[in-house]
Scaffold this active site. Structure first.
Site, PDB file in Angstrom:
ATOM      1  N   CYS D  39       0.827  -1.203   0.000  1.00  0.00           N
ATOM      2  CA  CYS D  39       0.000   0.000   0.000  1.00  0.00           C
ATOM      3  C   CYS D  39       0.872   1.269   0.000  1.00  0.00           C
ATOM      4  O   CYS D  39       2.020   1.250   0.422  1.00  0.00           O
ATOM      5  CB  CYS D  39      -0.884  -0.015   1.241  1.00  0.00           C
ATOM      6  SG  CYS D  39      -2.124   1.291   1.280  1.00  0.00           S
ATOM      7  N   ASP D  41       0.443   3.601   1.867  1.00  0.00           N
ATOM      8  CA  ASP D  41       0.401   4.096   3.240  1.00  0.00           C
ATOM      9  C   ASP D  41       1.786   4.480   3.770  1.00  0.00           C
ATOM     10  O   ASP D  41       2.741   3.709   3.679  1.00  0.00           O
ATOM     11  CB  ASP D  41      -0.220   3.015   4.144  1.00  0.00           C
ATOM     12  CG  ASP D  41      -0.616   3.579   5.495  1.00  0.00           C
ATOM     13  OD1 ASP D  41       0.282   4.051   6.228  1.00  0.00           O
ATOM     14  OD2 ASP D  41      -1.821   3.566   5.809  1.00  0.00           O
ATOM     15  N   ARG D  43       2.922   4.564   6.597  1.00  0.00           N
ATOM     16  CA  ARG D  43       3.422   3.828   7.758  1.00  0.00           C
ATOM     17  C   ARG D  43       4.152   2.541   7.386  1.00  0.00           C
ATOM     18  O   ARG D  43       4.626   1.805   8.250  1.00  0.00           O
ATOM     19  CB  ARG D  43       2.256   3.531   8.707  1.00  0.00           C
ATOM     20  CG  ARG D  43       1.625   4.797   9.247  1.00  0.00           C
ATOM     21  CD  ARG D  43       0.286   4.534   9.902  1.00  0.00           C
ATOM     22  NE  ARG D  43      -0.723   4.125   8.924  1.00  0.00           N
ATOM     23  CZ  ARG D  43      -2.005   3.898   9.242  1.00  0.00           C
ATOM     24  NH1 ARG D  43      -2.405   4.010  10.509  1.00  0.00           N
ATOM     25  NH2 ARG D  43      -2.872   3.550   8.317  1.00  0.00           N
ATOM     26  N   HIS D  98      -1.888  -4.421   5.144  1.00  0.00           N
ATOM     27  CA  HIS D  98      -1.499  -3.968   6.490  1.00  0.00           C
ATOM     28  C   HIS D  98      -2.719  -3.569   7.316  1.00  0.00           C
ATOM     29  O   HIS D  98      -3.762  -3.209   6.764  1.00  0.00           O
ATOM     30  CB  HIS D  98      -0.556  -2.766   6.369  1.00  0.00           C
ATOM     31  CG  HIS D  98      -1.233  -1.559   5.794  1.00  0.00           C
ATOM     32  ND1 HIS D  98      -1.740  -0.552   6.587  1.00  0.00           N
ATOM     33  CD2 HIS D  98      -1.499  -1.198   4.510  1.00  0.00           C
ATOM     34  CE1 HIS D  98      -2.276   0.387   5.811  1.00  0.00           C
ATOM     35  NE2 HIS D  98      -2.136   0.026   4.555  1.00  0.00           N
ATOM     36  N   CYS D 101      -5.797  -0.266   7.188  1.00  0.00           N
ATOM     37  CA  CYS D 101      -5.646   0.212   5.803  1.00  0.00           C
ATOM     38  C   CYS D 101      -6.790   1.143   5.406  1.00  0.00           C
ATOM     39  O   CYS D 101      -7.959   0.766   5.402  1.00  0.00           O
ATOM     40  CB  CYS D 101      -5.588  -0.981   4.850  1.00  0.00           C
ATOM     41  SG  CYS D 101      -5.407  -0.480   3.128  1.00  0.00           S
TER      42      CYS D 101
END
Lengths: 269, 269, 269, 269
Positions: D39, D41, D43, D98, D101
């Site tokens: 992703c 993302d 993080r 993850h 999400c």
């Protein structure tokens, strides 16, 4: 794979255990300020080269750090851009190309890819503006040199493509978003940023006032348009604008329209 | 229709008969210098408002003077743009919006068009960047005033879209093409051009040196990039560029690469 | 550009100032009765050749006055057609081709365009019906003559394409819309209209009963198209066609062109 | 940005200077063995969590680590997959979802995104298989628990999508490519891999014989997916599943989540 699986354990017992608080906090949500668009190339590690902490970079990676113009493709690029700008409110978008890019090498011999790698061939269509620019303006270059120029030109092409996205167009307009064109050089570990005043890729100056960045002029036409909106102007500095000046400002509006705009922008919402 | 058929005869016996030479000459080929993109609106007559002679304007007309970004549509717009720039070598592209534009009115209530005029609804997607900019930045405006701003913003949106075309991107790069954003006001007969220095639509100054036009800066990023090409630079003014300066110019090239570029650009093609 | 900018001023001080009332009135809305579809070619000025006033013609212009069949493309053509018929209620649609059309020249060597002008190449797919008709039925023609036939056949092809649009199909059904196929000849200033009764392009008769046209036009176009082909005709009934009649048949061809066609159609290859 | 620019300098003077040889070597080419799909993302840092060195992971990142089925989209995903498998010859593809999400959260309320984030809305169509599976088989779940299951189911959905690519299909056939479904848990720093034998997400065993995986993975994934659903399982054979075993079954769920799932699956529908 074995190495990776072992790595997972090492990460947990080392880095993670020493940063538990950070991760615990991140588990409640992300607040990245930067959308980092780069190539899938294994030699690039966005967080490593920018020394960014987990949680700081929202990342899009594909072959050639390409962003198709708005409406030209229905892949994940547009959705990720929209999500980053609209939902996360990132304030900076970096398109980071890199030396020795395989996708750019492919672009320089695109036609030969049609049979063997049809999807790559199709994908490179979104870098066609780069290819044509090279074909018509760098005929005297070849090999590595031509590739270097291709990498540089392509990040600028993709910046143009980014502008066509509604969410970006609107935020650039009010100067709430900044676009940056970067090139990462694997062999030197150096990153250069496009400087629109010097018309060149130079070492970025971390002390420069972003506001002063000419990048704003060239890389965001919308800022210029800002003055089109009287209300916005007033809400900034000058509390009063002479009728005359305003007429110059929006001569294409009748004075009473201007009046309504002014009153409207004085908080009558 | 009767009136039109009668008009055909009048044209032939009047205008044509007094301009036979011109038409005879034009029958051998066209050499327009300008691509004029405007709305299908019946109240606009490109040749009339610019007082241009037959043969001077290559014209694209559709609902809303919209040019989808490169690859976003497969209609006639892209083909006509490509033909004008590539085959005819036009040097100026004018996107001319106009007051009271029905397409822009539609854009302001786009969702309501989906059922009744699905094709118009889909088409306006290419002006979505305009719609979102208005929605997020002009909430205090409405009616005629909002429409006026929509018309102005949309010509700028379409200028952005034009940049994504390979043929345009490449010519802008070497400053061989100029983009102009115009607004024609039916009620005043006035045409205003976007001035990127004053960030405003103003009466175009026919005496201004085009070269000086800041429009170049904002409306053609590529010009800036020009210096990226040492060869080009030399072929213009300075016959010699110091090694040092060149290193600054393209620090991301090794000195021998720079050397090869310089030699290459010295006519070794 | 300078000339154009000067022209803007001239228009305002001359034509506009003498027609202020008209423009003031037009600023309240447009009511065109005709949708005029023609080529982007700079040598065509719809209002000039029809002597039409501002406000009378809703205009679509692209390369080759092509209208893709409904659903075949997502460009501006469909949207403009839909808007003209549905929102403005135009009663006549004119597809106006012209002599020396660059798009039709391109169509005759389409394959050669794929690399240099990919968008034009793709766009001409919507005139493929014209190309194949020529390839299979006019093998004895070439050069200018073939081009003349291509121009004529293409306006008929585009009339067929127009019929595929829901809004048009429905209005034609109740005879509320009329389609016209025109050819404008740059060198003679003459416009010929397709006559579905005489199966030929003839000088339009402004006194003819329009009502008598459309239906036949709607129902018998395909048949007409065949009769356009002299060779085909002969292979049917009349073994001999008088010079005179043939001249009437294709008055837009010079007599020697006609001669070459006749000879060609007599199987002399 | 300032922080990032400073980071660039730090990277060069620290990490880069101590790994010059590696980078010098990498400048000659990349040889990644793994394609890592995850992703966008912020993080997630693929190299960090796998402790992988620069050059080891070819990375694709978009919103929701989604890979549209072959032919379903023309974005960068397919091209990057094709390039990784065909040109680079990677032997492992990891799809890494993850916890928490945002894309999966969006999937659970997809319809609400159509207006505000149209591109995200469209993009999530490629995770529709996940959405429907949840809607029809996890009606008794909601909130965080449902999200956890969505994340898990989606990586399996994307593994299925990957199989539809010609280059992957062919290499899987001769066992030259291995697909892995991972879930990274931000709060625990733990990564779980889908085990097609135990039909469950478990801590990957770096000592396991990789050879034992792929085939079963390839052949029995769909079946496994069903077993992921406790309710379904019970409706088949074992009327009772020990707390312990269940915990093993879905170790990535807290025991009370498991409890709620169990209760839910005990016929409360």
């Amino acid at each position: 794979m074995k190495k990776l699986l072992k790595g997972l354990r090492q990460f947990k017992s080392n880095y993670f255990s020493t940063h538990q608080e950070l991760f615990e906090q991140l588990s409640h949500g992300q607040k990245p300020r930067v959308l980092f668009i780069t190539c899938s190339d294994s030699r690039i590690d966005p967080n490593l080269i920018t020394n960014a902490e987990v949680g700081e970079l929202f990342v899009i990676r594909n072959a050639g750090n390409i962003i198709p113009p708005f409406g030209a493709a229905n892949g994940g690029e547009g959705a990720a851009v929209e999500y980053a700008v609209q939902a996360l409110g990132v304030e900076h978008i970096i398109v980071c190309g890199h030396s020795h890019c395989g996708a750019m090498k492919g672009l320089l011999k695109r036609s030969s890819l049609e049979d063997e790698m049809p999807l790559v061939y199709e994908w490179l269509r979104h870098a066609e503006a780069t290819r044509q620019l090279l074909k018509e303006n760098y005929t005297h270059l070849e090999g590595e040199t031509l590739l270097e120029v291709a990498v540089a030109e392509n990040v600028l092409t993709q910046i143009e493509n980014l502008r066509t996205y509604p969410v970006i167009h609107s935020k650039l307009y009010r100067n709430k978003l900044h676009l940056h064109a970067w090139i990462y050089h694997i062999e030197t570990g150096e990153v250069l940023e496009y400087d629109s005043i010097r018309h060149d890729f130079v070492t970025p100056d971390e002390n420069a006032m972003l506001e002063a960045y000419p990048v704003q002029c060239v890389l965001s036409l919308p800022e210029d348009v800002e003055d089109l909106l009287p209300g916005h102007r007033q809400s900034q500095t000058q509390p009063e604008v002479a009728e005359a000046e305003r007429d110059v400002m929006m001569p294409w509006l009748s004075s009473d329209q201007v009046a309504r705009i002014r009153s409207g922008s004085n908080g009558r919402r």
